[in-house]
Design an enzyme around this catalytic site. Structure first.
Site, PDB file in Angstrom:
ATOM      1  N   HIS A  69      44.943  43.873  34.991  1.00 43.06           N
ATOM      2  CA  HIS A  69      43.757  42.860  35.177  1.00 43.06           C
ATOM      3  C   HIS A  69      42.404  43.874  34.967  1.00 43.06           C
ATOM      4  O   HIS A  69      41.801  44.177  35.702  1.00 43.06           O
ATOM      5  CB  HIS A  69      43.757  42.437  36.565  1.00 43.06           C
ATOM      6  CG  HIS A  69      42.831  41.412  36.828  1.00 43.06           C
ATOM      7  ND1 HIS A  69      43.072  40.548  37.868  1.00 43.06           N
ATOM      8  CD2 HIS A  69      41.664  41.127  36.188  1.00 43.06           C
ATOM      9  CE1 HIS A  69      42.048  39.516  37.676  1.00 43.06           C
ATOM     10  NE2 HIS A  69      41.283  40.002  36.912  1.00 43.06           N
ATOM     11  N   HIS A  71      38.529  43.670  32.375  1.00 39.38           N
ATOM     12  CA  HIS A  71      37.744  42.885  31.718  1.00 39.38           C
ATOM     13  C   HIS A  71      36.982  43.831  30.885  1.00 39.38           C
ATOM     14  O   HIS A  71      36.106  44.710  31.100  1.00 39.38           O
ATOM     15  CB  HIS A  71      36.758  42.235  32.431  1.00 39.38           C
ATOM     16  CG  HIS A  71      37.502  41.056  33.279  1.00 39.38           C
ATOM     17  ND1 HIS A  71      37.514  40.060  33.015  1.00 39.38           N
ATOM     18  CD2 HIS A  71      37.951  41.172  34.525  1.00 39.38           C
ATOM     19  CE1 HIS A  71      38.041  39.268  34.016  1.00 39.38           C
ATOM     20  NE2 HIS A  71      38.362  40.113  35.016  1.00 39.38           N
ATOM     21  N   ASN A 103      38.987  35.900  29.259  1.00 42.02           N
ATOM     22  CA  ASN A 103      37.733  35.076  29.377  1.00 42.02           C
ATOM     23  C   ASN A 103      36.476  35.829  28.909  1.00 42.02           C
ATOM     24  O   ASN A 103      35.570  36.120  29.459  1.00 42.02           O
ATOM     25  CB  ASN A 103      37.441  34.949  31.075  1.00 42.02           C
ATOM     26  CG  ASN A 103      37.342  36.144  31.890  1.00 42.02           C
ATOM     27  OD1 ASN A 103      37.880  37.172  31.452  1.00 42.02           O
ATOM     28  ND2 ASN A 103      36.666  35.990  33.021  1.00 42.02           N
ATOM     29  N   ASP A 160      41.784  33.485  34.303  1.00 41.45           N
ATOM     30  CA  ASP A 160      40.908  34.188  35.229  1.00 41.45           C
ATOM     31  C   ASP A 160      39.549  34.032  35.028  1.00 41.45           C
ATOM     32  O   ASP A 160      38.976  34.295  33.875  1.00 41.45           O
ATOM     33  CB  ASP A 160      41.511  35.723  35.079  1.00 41.45           C
ATOM     34  CG  ASP A 160      40.570  36.536  35.989  1.00 41.45           C
ATOM     35  OD1 ASP A 160      40.532  36.086  37.185  1.00 41.45           O
ATOM     36  OD2 ASP A 160      39.891  37.682  35.836  1.00 41.45           O
ATOM     37  N   HIS A 187      43.543  32.654  39.360  1.00 43.50           N
ATOM     38  CA  HIS A 187      42.534  33.014  39.945  1.00 43.50           C
ATOM     39  C   HIS A 187      42.395  31.755  41.046  1.00 43.50           C
ATOM     40  O   HIS A 187      42.198  30.686  40.579  1.00 43.50           O
ATOM     41  CB  HIS A 187      41.143  33.066  39.125  1.00 43.50           C
ATOM     42  CG  HIS A 187      39.952  33.258  39.814  1.00 43.50           C
ATOM     43  ND1 HIS A 187      39.280  34.265  39.344  1.00 43.50           N
ATOM     44  CD2 HIS A 187      39.466  32.905  40.854  1.00 43.50           C
ATOM     45  CE1 HIS A 187      38.036  34.223  40.101  1.00 43.50           C
ATOM     46  NE2 HIS A 187      38.185  33.526  40.943  1.00 43.50           N
ATOM     47  N   HIS A 240      44.003  39.288  42.702  1.00 39.01           N
ATOM     48  CA  HIS A 240      42.937  39.603  43.469  1.00 39.01           C
ATOM     49  C   HIS A 240      43.099  39.139  44.902  1.00 39.01           C
ATOM     50  O   HIS A 240      42.151  38.573  45.452  1.00 39.01           O
ATOM     51  CB  HIS A 240      41.487  39.749  42.839  1.00 39.01           C
ATOM     52  CG  HIS A 240      41.058  38.570  42.064  1.00 39.01           C
ATOM     53  ND1 HIS A 240      41.323  37.455  42.336  1.00 39.01           N
ATOM     54  CD2 HIS A 240      40.542  38.537  40.863  1.00 39.01           C
ATOM     55  CE1 HIS A 240      40.960  36.622  41.318  1.00 39.01           C
ATOM     56  NE2 HIS A 240      40.468  37.539  40.437  1.00 39.01           N
ATOM     57  N   ASP A 313      40.758  44.742  38.415  1.00 39.23           N
ATOM     58  CA  ASP A 313      39.583  43.783  37.899  1.00 39.23           C
ATOM     59  C   ASP A 313      38.213  44.404  37.491  1.00 39.23           C
ATOM     60  O   ASP A 313      37.159  43.996  37.884  1.00 39.23           O
ATOM     61  CB  ASP A 313      39.370  42.870  39.267  1.00 39.23           C
ATOM     62  CG  ASP A 313      38.686  41.592  39.104  1.00 39.23           C
ATOM     63  OD1 ASP A 313      38.414  41.276  37.817  1.00 39.23           O
ATOM     64  OD2 ASP A 313      38.120  40.717  39.976  1.00 39.23           O
ATOM     65  N   HIS A 317      29.130  44.951  34.216  1.00 39.58           N
ATOM     66  CA  HIS A 317      28.075  44.225  33.900  1.00 39.58           C
ATOM     67  C   HIS A 317      26.691  45.201  33.940  1.00 39.58           C
ATOM     68  O   HIS A 317      26.593  46.033  34.344  1.00 39.58           O
ATOM     69  CB  HIS A 317      27.578  43.223  35.287  1.00 39.58           C
ATOM     70  CG  HIS A 317      28.612  42.124  35.452  1.00 39.58           C
ATOM     71  ND1 HIS A 317      28.819  41.059  34.618  1.00 39.58           N
ATOM     72  CD2 HIS A 317      29.541  41.842  36.725  1.00 39.58           C
ATOM     73  CE1 HIS A 317      29.769  40.397  35.101  1.00 39.58           C
ATOM     74  NE2 HIS A 317      30.246  40.734  36.277  1.00 39.58           N
TER      75      HIS A 317
END
Length: 448
Positions: A69, A71, A103, A160, A187, A240, A313, A317
């Protein structure tokens, strides 16, 4: 050729915990045993290769960690992370295989996007796999062509980041995923119970003048999907997990024969909702951090196998985004480089898990679920390993990730990955802490 000499081998797949030598050549593990110096020298000479020997006394070797998992924000938001930078962060954390969530912008819901992401992943330092979305455009209205997405390279299906509320769509997805023999990951946050995302309803939210996300948001959806998984025989993953009631639902589902798996993040087993007061938006995530009682329920779930996997996860950002007011900032933190240390500090050191169990949760179980050729250290298997010192203190100062949104940035942690090997190549080395362990050619041992 590489030989890791005198390392403590931790392999949950064979229940091995003992001192071994490991010999690596041509991307594979060719020998595992004791006192392999002579064999290694003869094999290297026969192959005409240079033998590099590392004295690993006092260190541990485990199958390369597997994160189901992450991103990597590619395509669409590569200013936060891309596949290559994410892979470097993963290698620094001891991960040799990761599964990217779908996503992205646009979401991975077509053959073309899946193939392009897999192509990019081939240039990464580690093995980068990708999940497909469950629904077209992540709108929760119509399924993707699941058969085509599997044929294109998807190892799982997930929306997710967005919960699926259409029960008929979920049933159809479960039926198709069961036939395709791939897991669905969910999710679990019912929007009806989420006033402001990222913070647990209760005192922590109230101090921010917010209502927050009620625990019922997760509980009702976990109960629904455990029930459907049992009825339809599908393999599903509760992503999660954050609430004690959800852990108990998964435990009951497993006991009743359902093919339900669960993942826990390092932040959910390390922090509580009180962290919002300390770290602000760097403690904002979906689902939110919850109470100490919830945290300990997650720990117990990891102990007894109710929770199968530790997944980061990893959610990068930009700093400018996280510097916004709490309700405007995005949810999520980076986690690949700190996951192992947090496992050592919050699971192994207090006696909740053994090191072998930690490795199982961080490698072997995810490899099995996603059907990856990983998660073990055996002869003729891919040479994907992580070498670490569980007691080594280190300061987390400059991430390999493009982003810095972590509550542990600037903190001193314990448990350090020193060397990561993927497909027989060294893809990460802590030059400061691992320096001096390479033995001179012709020397059998070196005093450190």
């Amino acid at each position: 050729m590489i030989m890791l000499q005198g390392v403590r081998l931790l392999d949950p797949s064979t229940r091995t915990d003992g001192i071994r030598d490991i010999l690596i050549a041509e991307g594979k593990i060719i020998r595992v045993g004791e006192d392999l110096w002579l064999d290694a020298s003869l094999i290297a000479r026969a192959k005409g290769e240079v033998l590099e020997v590392f004295d690993c006394a006092g260190l541990c070797a485990a199958p390369g960690f597997v994160d189901g998992h992450v991103h990597f924000r590619d395509p669409g938001q590569t200013h936060k992370e891309d596949i290559l930078s994410g892979a470097r962060a993963a290698a620094a954390g001891g991960f040799t295989s990761v599964v990217c969530m779908a996503n992205t912008t646009p979401p991975i819901d077509s053959e073309e996007l899946m193939v392009e992401n897999i192509r990019k992943g081939r240039n990464a330092a580690i093995h980068v796999y990708s999940a497909s979305t469950i629904s077209q455009g992540m709108k929760g209205e119509a399924l993707v062509d699941m058969k085509l997405m599997k044929e294109s390279g998807a190892v799982a299906f997930t929306d997710d980041g967005r919960p699926l509320t259409n029960e008929e769509l979920i049933k159809e997805a479960m039926q198709k995923a069961r036939r395709l023999k791939l897991p669905l990951s969910f999710h679990e946050e019912d929007p009806r119970f989420v006033k402001e995302p990222g913070v647990n309803s209760g005192p922590a939210a109230e101090r921010l003048g917010l209502t927050g996300a009620d625990r019922q948001a997760e509980i009702v959806m976990v109960e629904r999907d455990c029930r459907l998984a049992r009825e339809l025989g599908a393999a599903i993953v509760i992503q999660h997990i954050s609430a004690k009631e959800s852990v108990e639902s998964v435990r009951r589902a497993k006991q009743n024969g359902a093919r339900v798996y669960a993942e826990a993040t390092p932040h959910h087993f390390s922090l509580t909702d009180e962290a919002v007061s300390l770290y602000g938006t760097n403690a904002k995530m979906n689902p939110p951090l919850r109470s100490e009682e919830d945290r300990m329920a997650i720990v117990r779930g990891l102990q007894d196998g109710t929770i199968d996997m530790i997944a980061t996860d990893h959610a990068p950002h930009a700093k400018a985004e996280k510097d916004r007011p709490f309700t405007e900032a995005p949810s999520g933190i980076i986690g690949l480089e700190t996951a192992f240390a947090l496992g050592c500090m919050n699971l192994v050191e207090p006696g909740h898990l053994t090191l072998l169990q930690l490795v199982q949760r961080m490698s072997t179980e995810a490899a099995k679920l996603y059907q990856l050729d990983a998660g073990s250290i055996k002869e003729d298997k891919p040479a994907d390993l992580t070498i670490f010192d569980p007691a080594q203190s280190w300061a987390y100062l400059v991430p390999e990730s493009k982003s810095t949104n972590s509550p542990w940035l600037g903190k001193t942690l314990r448990g350090k990955v020193l060397l990561t090997i993927c497909a027989g190549r060294i893809v990460y080395e802590d030059e400061r802490l691992f320096a001096g362990r390479k033995l001179p050619i012709g020397s059998k041992k070196k005093e450190l």
